[in-house]
Design an enzyme around this catalytic site. Sequence first.
Site, mmCIF file in Angstrom:
data_model
loop_
_atom_site.group_PDB
_atom_site.id
_atom_site.type_symbol
_atom_site.label_atom_id
_atom_site.label_comp_id
_atom_site.label_asym_id
_atom_site.label_seq_id
_atom_site.Cartn_x
_atom_site.Cartn_y
_atom_site.Cartn_z
ATOM 1 N N CYS A 137 -12.669 19.636 -11.554
ATOM 2 C CA CYS A 137 -12.145 19.989 -10.107
ATOM 3 C C CYS A 137 -13.436 20.707 -9.561
ATOM 4 C CB CYS A 137 -11.323 21.408 -9.840
ATOM 5 S SG CYS A 137 -10.639 21.313 -8.311
ATOM 6 N N HIS A 187 4.980 10.119 0.173
ATOM 7 C CA HIS A 187 4.693 10.352 -1.541
ATOM 8 C C HIS A 187 3.134 10.553 -1.466
ATOM 9 C CE1 HIS A 187 8.369 7.862 -1.275
ATOM 10 N NE2 HIS A 187 8.652 8.327 -0.962
ATOM 11 N N GLN A 223 5.440 5.389 2.801
ATOM 12 C CA GLN A 223 5.455 5.817 1.616
ATOM 13 C C GLN A 223 4.232 5.582 0.629
ATOM 14 O OE1 GLN A 223 9.974 5.193 0.257
ATOM 15 N NE2 GLN A 223 9.345 3.749 2.103
ATOM 16 N N ASN A 224 3.549 4.321 1.513
ATOM 17 C CA ASN A 224 2.715 4.235 0.540
ATOM 18 C C ASN A 224 0.840 5.008 0.678
ATOM 19 O OD1 ASN A 224 3.917 2.010 1.110
ATOM 20 N ND2 ASN A 224 2.953 0.697 2.394
HETATM 21 P P1 OAD Z 1 9.000 -1.792 -2.966
HETATM 22 O O1 OAD Z 1 8.456 -2.986 -3.922
HETATM 23 O O2 OAD Z 1 11.014 -0.797 -3.294
HETATM 24 O O3 OAD Z 1 9.971 -2.775 -1.671
HETATM 25 C C1 OAD Z 1 8.749 -3.213 -1.104
HETATM 26 C C2 OAD Z 1 10.163 -3.983 0.921
HETATM 27 O O4 OAD Z 1 8.632 -5.265 1.011
HETATM 28 C C3 OAD Z 1 11.106 -4.935 -0.028
HETATM 29 O O5 OAD Z 1 12.192 -4.589 0.581
HETATM 30 C C4 OAD Z 1 10.649 -6.389 -0.389
HETATM 31 O O6 OAD Z 1 11.159 -7.875 0.808
HETATM 32 C C5 OAD Z 1 9.745 -5.819 1.405
HETATM 33 N N1 OAD Z 1 8.109 -6.993 1.634
HETATM 34 C C6 OAD Z 1 7.301 -7.586 0.028
HETATM 35 N N2 OAD Z 1 6.110 -8.499 1.272
HETATM 36 C C7 OAD Z 1 6.533 -8.481 2.365
HETATM 37 C C8 OAD Z 1 6.105 -8.374 3.382
HETATM 38 N N3 OAD Z 1 5.143 -9.701 3.139
HETATM 39 N N4 OAD Z 1 6.241 -8.087 4.851
HETATM 40 C C9 OAD Z 1 7.277 -7.957 5.150
HETATM 41 N N5 OAD Z 1 7.864 -6.974 3.629
HETATM 42 C C10 OAD Z 1 7.539 -7.140 2.875
HETATM 43 O O7 OAD Z 1 8.346 -0.354 -2.476
HETATM 44 P P2 OAD Z 1 8.972 0.572 -1.342
HETATM 45 O O8 OAD Z 1 10.302 0.414 -0.804
HETATM 46 O O9 OAD Z 1 8.052 0.668 -0.570
HETATM 47 O O10 OAD Z 1 7.851 5.638 -4.983
HETATM 48 O O11 OAD Z 1 8.984 1.320 -2.853
HETATM 49 C C11 OAD Z 1 9.657 3.149 -1.907
HETATM 50 C C12 OAD Z 1 9.048 3.655 -3.158
HETATM 51 O O12 OAD Z 1 9.070 3.241 -4.512
HETATM 52 C C13 OAD Z 1 7.508 3.851 -3.525
HETATM 53 O O13 OAD Z 1 7.128 4.807 -2.459
HETATM 54 C C14 OAD Z 1 7.000 4.198 -4.466
HETATM 55 C C15 OAD Z 1 8.384 3.096 -5.330
HETATM 56 O O14 OAD Z 1 8.782 3.861 -6.783
HETATM 57 C C16 OAD Z 1 7.182 6.384 -6.057
HETATM 58 O O15 OAD Z 1 6.340 5.674 -6.447
HETATM 59 C C17 OAD Z 1 7.815 7.961 -5.636
#
Ligand code: OAD
Length: 235
Positions: free
Chosen positions: A136, A109, A91-92
């Site tokens: 562009c 994403h 998702q990154n």
């Molecule tokens: P989040 O910020 O929602 O979640 C990050 C997760 O990583 C959390 O559960 C943390 O506990 C965990 N975390 C933090 N540090 C860590 C580490 N060192 N090792 C392991 N885990 C760790 O991010 P995403 O789930 O990626 O979308 O968010 C999903 C989507 O929401 C993104 O792609 C973005 C966002 O809004 C859009 O912008 C469309």
Amino acid sequence: MSSIRNIVVLTGAGVSAESGIDTFRTEGGLWERYKPEDVATPEAFARDPDLVLAFYDMRRAAIQEKQPNAAHFALGRLDAEWPGELLIVTQNIDDLHERGGAKRMLHMHGQHLNAWCGACDVRSPWTGLLADRPPCPACGTRALRPDVVWFGEMPYRMDEIHAALRKADLFVSIGTSGAVYPAAGFVRGARDLGARTLELNLEPSQGSRWFHECRHGPATEVVAAWVEEMLAPER
Ligand code: OAD
């Protein structure tokens, strides 16, 4: 474990956290400082393109200073050495998986380092700014936007992801809060189709209860240890 051949890995912001890239929902995360509806929707872009482009310019500049960490390198090694099928779905929008050596991967994403032209629909590699409305490279029109998926838009390559999930023997979710669909639903889909499911995250996520197994800790440790286990000769 030894019956596992096909693996799907889903990653989120937590896998890049130890590289110094902001997560979204953790304390001090991006969504505490910005409202998603101001910077990450098509409506926000239509209303205030300067703000949206400046937000992504800031993040595009930030990722280029960061380096992959031990979790990215471990997944790169898994990709190089795993004899069965593997798909890393991230998702990154950073490029740290690629720089960590992963090849069998996709960005559901989108990607920071691409610009997408609203006039000719061509995507071009992009490392600089977009807020100053550069032309562009393909058609010359000043209509570029970041090639990222905003809330309300369809994530990329869902057919490929679902095809891989259907075949998966193991689904592993790494560093994601399980708050955003459709990615948050992959665990249940994979599980319903018979895959074993494993969560590797700093703490329990919103979807932890759906996993057969959860290992909690920093990605640089838990992912590296899991990859060692998967590639151990005695498996
Ligand atoms: P989040 O910020 O929602 O979640 C990050 C997760 O990583 C959390 O559960 C943390 O506990 C965990 N975390 C933090 N540090 C860590 C580490 N060192 N090792 C392991 N885990 C760790 O991010 P995403 O789930 O990626 O979308 O968010 C999903 C989507 O929401 C993104 O792609 C973005 C966002 O809004 C859009 O912008 C469309």
